[in-house]
Design an enzyme around this catalytic site. Structure first.
Site, PDB file in Angstrom:
ATOM      1  N   LEU A   1       0.814  -1.218   0.000  1.00 34.36           N
ATOM      2  CA  LEU A   1       0.000   0.000   0.000  1.00 34.36           C
ATOM      3  C   LEU A   1       0.846   1.266   0.000  1.00 34.36           C
ATOM      4  CD1 LEU A   1      -2.900  -0.821   2.500  1.00 34.36           C
ATOM      5  CD2 LEU A   1      -3.048  -0.590   0.009  1.00 34.36           C
ATOM      6  N   ARG A   2       2.157   1.139   0.276  1.00 37.33           N
ATOM      7  CA  ARG A   2       3.019   2.303   0.464  1.00 37.33           C
ATOM      8  C   ARG A   2       2.499   3.118   1.656  1.00 37.33           C
ATOM      9  NH1 ARG A   2       6.185  -0.787  -2.439  1.00 37.33           N
ATOM     10  NH2 ARG A   2       5.889  -0.664  -4.693  1.00 37.33           N
TER      11      ARG A   2
ATOM     12  N   ASN B   1       7.631  -3.097   3.945  1.00 38.87           N
ATOM     13  CA  ASN B   1       8.864  -2.511   3.408  1.00 38.87           C
ATOM     14  C   ASN B   1       8.689  -1.036   3.048  1.00 38.87           C
ATOM     15  OD1 ASN B   1       7.179  -3.366   1.276  1.00 38.87           O
ATOM     16  ND2 ASN B   1       8.898  -3.557  -0.157  1.00 38.87           N
TER      17      ASN B   1
ATOM     18  N   HIS C   1       4.543 -15.090  -3.713  1.00 37.33           N
ATOM     19  CA  HIS C   1       4.658 -14.835  -5.159  1.00 37.33           C
ATOM     20  C   HIS C   1       5.567 -15.839  -5.867  1.00 37.33           C
ATOM     21  CE1 HIS C   1       8.228 -12.865  -3.672  1.00 37.33           C
ATOM     22  NE2 HIS C   1       7.647 -11.716  -3.400  1.00 37.33           N
TER      23      HIS C   1
ATOM     24  N   LEU D   1       9.643  -8.266  -9.280  1.00 38.28           N
ATOM     25  CA  LEU D   1      10.524  -9.224  -8.620  1.00 38.28           C
ATOM     26  C   LEU D   1       9.702 -10.065  -7.657  1.00 38.28           C
ATOM     27  CD1 LEU D   1      13.666  -7.005  -7.917  1.00 38.28           C
ATOM     28  CD2 LEU D   1      13.487  -8.892  -9.549  1.00 38.28           C
TER      29      LEU D   1
ATOM     30  N   ASP E   1       0.577  -9.236  -4.681  1.00 34.35           N
ATOM     31  CA  ASP E   1       1.823  -8.467  -4.743  1.00 34.35           C
ATOM     32  C   ASP E   1       1.610  -7.179  -5.526  1.00 34.35           C
ATOM     33  OD1 ASP E   1       4.449  -7.821  -4.210  1.00 34.35           O
ATOM     34  OD2 ASP E   1       5.287  -9.059  -5.809  1.00 34.35           O
TER      35      ASP E   1
ATOM     36  N   HIS F   1       3.866   1.975  -8.322  1.00 32.78           N
ATOM     37  CA  HIS F   1       4.929   2.954  -8.569  1.00 32.78           C
ATOM     38  C   HIS F   1       4.381   3.951  -9.584  1.00 32.78           C
ATOM     39  CE1 HIS F   1       8.164   0.725  -6.554  1.00 32.78           C
ATOM     40  NE2 HIS F   1       7.740  -0.370  -7.171  1.00 32.78           N
TER      41      HIS F   1
ATOM     42  N   ALA G   1      10.729  -2.145  -9.700  1.00 30.16           N
ATOM     43  CA  ALA G   1      10.074  -3.445  -9.830  1.00 30.16           C
ATOM     44  C   ALA G   1       8.730  -3.409  -9.122  1.00 30.16           C
ATOM     45  CB  ALA G   1      10.950  -4.535  -9.233  1.00 30.16           C
TER      46      ALA G   1
END
Length: 352
Positions: A17-18, A42, A175, A220, A248, A252, A264
């Site tokens: 989700l950022r 992340n 994934h 990725l 996944d 971006h 990615a």
């Protein structure tokens, strides 16, 4: 004639989700169809403690559209400094659903990940005892290993040794992209599960490279040969109980994808359910779609299936959304370049 299919409302067991403005822009695209999602940790800086997870969860809940019924399932980013007691307590409190292992340097924002697996063995031991699942980005980062081989090598060098050293640890291979991973998870005794993305069921490496580089197909783990894609479809549509959906979906901006060193990630959240219906329909396995999207994941994580429903309909070919606008710039929606003949007709609330 219109064909309809009604499922229990699905969950997404791997979602990015950022944060900030990007999160607020993309969150509605998931909350519209999905009742729950495992939220990747992340960020920059990453979500490494229970306090980080609680704060991130609160930001997600505050950004939900009015009337949306969606539960973010939080994760902690495993580092070599992770406190096992913090992990166990966060899971016992219902704050987190899992811990995420990123080999350092394997993917987006993974620099803080693990370099020496021996240093996190105490965390694995505590997780196994407390029943905390481990989500794994399954690629080695050894530069001597070809990028198309890194998943298979990870299983042999890293994942299988971890599982042998840590009986009882529940692991999700996220994934997966290879027939090697499909074969490995098929041997599961119930302690090993796997997620498959929407895009890996639809594209292979030719889609990225033939006729010019296609940055919006770059992710990725990278898409592999057609034989691997076929193995993924066979596993996803088989009804096998330990494999389930993890999109996944990773937003971006267009500018950050279409540049000299493009990011990615593939943003598939708005179109995942129609594309999955198409994949399962073409495989003659529409009766297996609900298990993949709505039943197997909750069962593996020890949760109830959702009470709400989602209805899909088959209709004349339609063009899906091409992009969504964010304050940082447009985000391009996944489009494998073929006619999409399914669409979501509606979703009813009701989480597990």
């Amino acid at each position: 004639m219109t064909q309809t299919l009604t499922l229990r409302r699905p969950d997404d067991w791997h979602l990015h989700l950022r944060d900030g403005a990007m999160m607020r822009a993309v969150l509605p695209e998931t909350a519209r169809d999905f009742a729950r999602a495992i939220i990747m940790p992340n960020l920059v800086p990453p979500v490494v403690t229970s306090g980080d997870a609680a704060a991130y969860r609160d930001r997600i809940l505050a950004a939900l559209p009015a009337g949306a019924e969606f539960a973010p399932l939080m994760t902690l980013y495993l580092t070599e400094q992770t406190d096992p007691a913090d992990v166990v307590q966060a899971h016992a409190d219902g704050l987190i659903a899992a811990v995420k292992l990123y080999p350092a340097g394997a993917t987006t924002n993974s620099a803080s990940g693990v370099r020496d697996m021996d240093k996190v063995q105490p965390v694995f031991d505590a997780m196994a005892e407390a029943g905390v699942p481990l989500c794994v980005h399954g690629e080695v980062t050894d530069p001597a290993i070809d990028i198309f081989d890194r998943e298979a090598v990870f299983i042999d060098r890293v994942l299988d040794p971890i599982r042998r050293r840590t009986p009882g640890l529940r692991v999700i291979m996220e994934h997966i992209t290879t027939s090697d991973a499909c074969a490995y998870v098929r041997e599961s005794d119930g302690s090993l599960g796997a997620t498959i993305t929407t895009h890996h069921l639809l594209i292979n490496r030719n889609h990225i490279l033939v006729g010019g580089i296609k940055p919006h197909f770059y992710c990725l783990p990278v898409a592999k040969r057609e034989t691997h894609r076929e193995a993924l479809v066979a596993l996803a549509t088989s009804g096998f109980p330990y494999v389930f959906l993890g999109t996944d979906s990773a937003p971006h901006t267009q500018a950050n994808k279409e540049c000299a060193c493009g990011c990615a990630g593939i943003f598939s959240a708005p179109v995942t359910m129609p594309w999955l219906a198409q994949v399962f329909d073409e495989a003659g396995a529409l009766d297996k779609l609900e298990a993949f999207t709505s039943l197997n994941g909750p069962a593996f994580y020890g949760m109830s299936a959702n009470e709400g429903r989602l209805t899909l309909e088959k209709a004349p070919p339609t063009g899906g959304p091409q992009q969504i606008e964010t304050p940082d710039g447009p985000v391009i929606v996944f489009d494998p370049g073929i006619s999409l003949t399914w669409r979501v007709r509606g979703a009813e609330n009701g989480t597990g």
